[in-house]
Design a protein around this motif. Structure first.
Motif, short mmCIF file in Angstrom:
data_model
loop_
_atom_site.label_atom_id
_atom_site.label_comp_id
_atom_site.label_asym_id
_atom_site.label_seq_id
_atom_site.Cartn_x
_atom_site.Cartn_y
_atom_site.Cartn_z
N HIS A 1 8.45 7.64 -4.29
CA HIS A 1 7.15 7.96 -4.90
C HIS A 1 6.11 7.29 -4.00
CE1 HIS A 1 3.75 7.87 -7.64
NE2 HIS A 1 4.46 8.43 -8.62
N PRO A 2 5.40 8.07 -3.20
CA PRO A 2 4.61 7.44 -2.13
C PRO A 2 3.45 6.59 -2.63
CG PRO A 2 4.19 9.81 -2.23
CD PRO A 2 5.35 9.53 -3.13
N LEU A 3 2.79 7.01 -3.71
CA LEU A 3 1.68 6.20 -4.20
C LEU A 3 2.20 4.88 -4.78
CD1 LEU A 3 -1.28 5.73 -4.79
CD2 LEU A 3 -1.04 7.11 -6.88
N ASN A 4 3.31 4.92 -5.49
CA ASN A 4 3.85 3.67 -6.02
C ASN A 4 4.33 2.74 -4.91
OD1 ASN A 4 3.30 4.05 -8.73
ND2 ASN A 4 5.26 5.04 -9.16
N LEU A 5 4.80 3.30 -3.79
CA LEU A 5 5.12 2.44 -2.65
C LEU A 5 3.87 1.73 -2.15
CD1 LEU A 5 7.04 1.36 -0.45
CD2 LEU A 5 6.57 3.44 0.86
N ALA A 6 2.77 2.46 -2.00
CA ALA A 6 1.52 1.85 -1.54
C ALA A 6 1.02 0.81 -2.53
CB ALA A 6 0.46 2.93 -1.32
N LEU A 7 1.07 1.12 -3.82
CA LEU A 7 0.61 0.16 -4.83
C LEU A 7 1.47 -1.10 -4.82
CD1 LEU A 7 -0.12 2.64 -7.77
CD2 LEU A 7 -1.79 1.50 -6.30
N GLY A 8 2.78 -0.93 -4.62
CA GLY A 8 3.66 -2.09 -4.54
C GLY A 8 3.39 -2.94 -3.32
N GLU A 9 3.10 -2.29 -2.21
CA GLU A 9 2.78 -3.04 -0.99
C GLU A 9 1.45 -3.77 -1.14
OE1 GLU A 9 5.26 -0.32 2.23
OE2 GLU A 9 3.12 0.07 1.94
N ALA A 10 0.49 -3.15 -1.83
CA ALA A 10 -0.79 -3.81 -2.08
C ALA A 10 -0.60 -5.05 -2.94
CB ALA A 10 -1.77 -2.84 -2.74
N ALA A 11 0.24 -4.95 -3.96
CA ALA A 11 0.53 -6.12 -4.79
C ALA A 11 1.19 -7.21 -3.96
CB ALA A 11 1.42 -5.71 -5.96
N ALA A 12 2.06 -6.82 -3.02
CA ALA A 12 2.69 -7.80 -2.14
C ALA A 12 1.65 -8.50 -1.25
CB ALA A 12 3.76 -7.12 -1.28
N VAL A 13 0.69 -7.73 -0.74
CA VAL A 13 -0.40 -8.31 0.06
C VAL A 13 -1.12 -9.38 -0.75
CG1 VAL A 13 -2.69 -7.79 1.00
CG2 VAL A 13 -0.75 -6.34 1.60
N GLU A 14 -1.44 -9.06 -1.98
CA GLU A 14 -2.18 -10.01 -2.82
C GLU A 14 -1.33 -11.22 -3.20
OE1 GLU A 14 -5.25 -6.78 -4.83
OE2 GLU A 14 -3.20 -6.96 -5.60
N SER A 15 -0.01 -11.00 -3.35
CA SER A 15 0.87 -12.12 -3.69
C SER A 15 0.94 -13.15 -2.56
CB SER A 15 2.27 -11.61 -4.01
OG SER A 15 2.98 -11.24 -2.82
N LEU A 16 0.63 -12.72 -1.34
CA LEU A 16 0.65 -13.62 -0.19
C LEU A 16 -0.73 -14.19 0.13
CD1 LEU A 16 3.06 -11.66 2.20
CD2 LEU A 16 3.60 -13.56 0.68
N GLY A 17 -1.71 -13.91 -0.71
CA GLY A 17 -3.04 -14.47 -0.51
C GLY A 17 -4.04 -13.54 0.14
#
Length: 427
Positions: free
Chosen positions: A184-200
């Motif tokens: 699901h390409p949008l959910n992949l992007a949203l998950g990666e964005a959450a990962a970006v924020e989890s790292l500061g």
């Protein structure tokens, strides 16, 4: 200020819930300012954050608004022009390095999904379907080529075998790549964005870059704020506009259309794609399709040069779907949308640096899901001073479209018409 929302796609309707993200309304300082929160920008941000950089991402609309959240959702290896074409263009040494990277993007996606627990319906297995003996011969050559660069998860399929994995009688054979697959390409992007924020990292939405102030300490301006950075990564692709004029001159936005059926139920879905692999045919103007997690068929194809939105997407794509699967004649289409990708004349990605501190990657030419994830890693390496892989892409030759921006669309459409005739008559 304009508040740009996602198009009415199946992906937007089934997206995972995410918190609202702020609009940039201040002056901020960072190590790297990334323009664009699609796969290229998010992948770059993740690799940079993992290596200790401070990162700020500016997104004109919402995370994954562009091609990253609208595409067919297929993990397809290599580039839009394969390694043999690259080898003839740049020679064996540079091609060897690019060939070694051609299968890395899919591995990066799977590593991201596992490390950050991204819920994006990841499935393994992708089929290249041949409509003629000539296309089957191409797949045989492609298998030998990919195996030469260490990619061995491949199976050639004859007509009997492909009908075991695709419920369609128009293919003479195909090739199964088990390192391919779909998400699901949008959910992949949203998950990666959450990962970006989890790292500061910080992501600002509804914050388009309207001007770049170049120099030793570049500044990116938005309507209500600005970002001072040591480095800038330009990752807007087909949605960049004319922010960087020298990038717009050598590329052209193009639209592709996608439809999604109503839920088909387990029995019909299994009859179409028994192993739940994704499929693309081998035509120049190819069709592609797959099942969703809730047993819908997503079917895409066609190209609109110049990125115009067709008046009736279903009228363009539904006949293609019914040609492959006539048993879907009475099935309702619940979603139809278009999205833009960025085409280059060579159909190879454009990677480079403007001055000492502005880096870019663009022009995946319809082959971006895996490449963009690789690009993020390569850009991050370059900012860390490890530029060998970056230079392998940056040294690829690129040329403006004939006739400039005024005539690039009709010239490209004429070329597509020619290749469409070749597809139709098997030439």
């Amino acid at each position: 200020m304009e508040n740009t929302q996602y198009p009415e796609s199946y992906y937007a309707a089934s997206a995972n819930a995410v918190p609202p993200r702020p609009v940039l309304q201040d002056d901020v300082e960072t190590d790297v300012c990334v323009i664009g929160a699609g796969y290229t920008g998010l992948s770059s941000a993740l690799f940079l954050l993992e290596n200790g950089f401070r990162v700020t991402v500016l997104e004109a609309a919402k995370v994954g608004f562009g091609a990253s959240g609208r595409n067919g959702g297929q993990i397809v290896n290599s580039y839009s022009r394969d390694i043999d074409v690259i080898e003839r263009t740049v020679g064996p040494k540079q091609a060897q390095l690019l060939g070694e990277m051609a299968f890395e993007g899919g591995r990066i996606i799977r590593e991201r999904v596992a490390r950050y627990n991204i819920q994006c319906d990841l499935k393994d297995g992708g089929v290249f379907a041949a409509l003629s003996a000539k296309q089957m011969g191409h797949l045989e050559s492609q298998k030998r080529l990919w195996e030469r660069f260490g990619h061995t998860q491949l199976e050639l399929m004859d007509q009997r075998r492909i009908r075991e994995v695709v419920g369609c009688d128009q293919y003479v054979g195909g090739m199964l790549d088990m390192s391919g697959g779909h998400i699901h390409p949008l959910n992949l992007a949203l998950g990666e964005a959450a990962a970006v924020e989890s790292l500061g990292g910080t992501i600002y939405e509804q914050s388009p870059a309207v001007r770049i102030e170049r120099g030793a300490n570049p500044v990116v301006h938005t309507p209500q704020g600005k970002v001072r950075a040591r480095f800038i990564i330009v990752a807007g692709n087909a949605y960049l506009g004319n922010l960087v004029p020298e990038l717009a001159a050598k590329s052209m936005p193009c639209g592709t259309q996608v439809i999604t059926t109503e839920p088909l139920g387990d029995e019909l879905a299994k009859a179409l794609l028994p192993q739940d692999y994704c499929v693309e045919d081998c035509n120049y103007l190819l069709d592609y399709y797959r099942l969703t997690a809730d047993k819908r068929l997503i079917f895409g194809g066609g190209v609109v040069y110049g990125a115009r939105d067709p008046a009736n997407i279903e009228a363009i794509i539904r006949p293609k779907m019914l040609k492959a699967f006539p048993q879907l004649k009475g099935v309702k289409i619940d979603y139809a949308w278009t999205g833009n990708f960025l085409l280059t004349l060579s159909r190879l990605p454009q990677v480079g640096r403007l001055g000492d501190n502005i880096y870019y990657s663009q022009g995946c030419s319809g082959h971006g899901v895996t490449y963009t994830h690789l690009a993020g890693k390569v850009l991050a390496e370059a900012l860390r001073g490890q530029a060998e892989r970056f230079d392998a892409f940056a040294d690829l030759p690129h040329y403006p479209f004939p006739g400039g921006q005024l005539l690039r669309t009709p010239f490209a459409a004429l070329g597509a018409w020619y290749y469409g005739l070749r597809d139709k008559y098997g030439l």
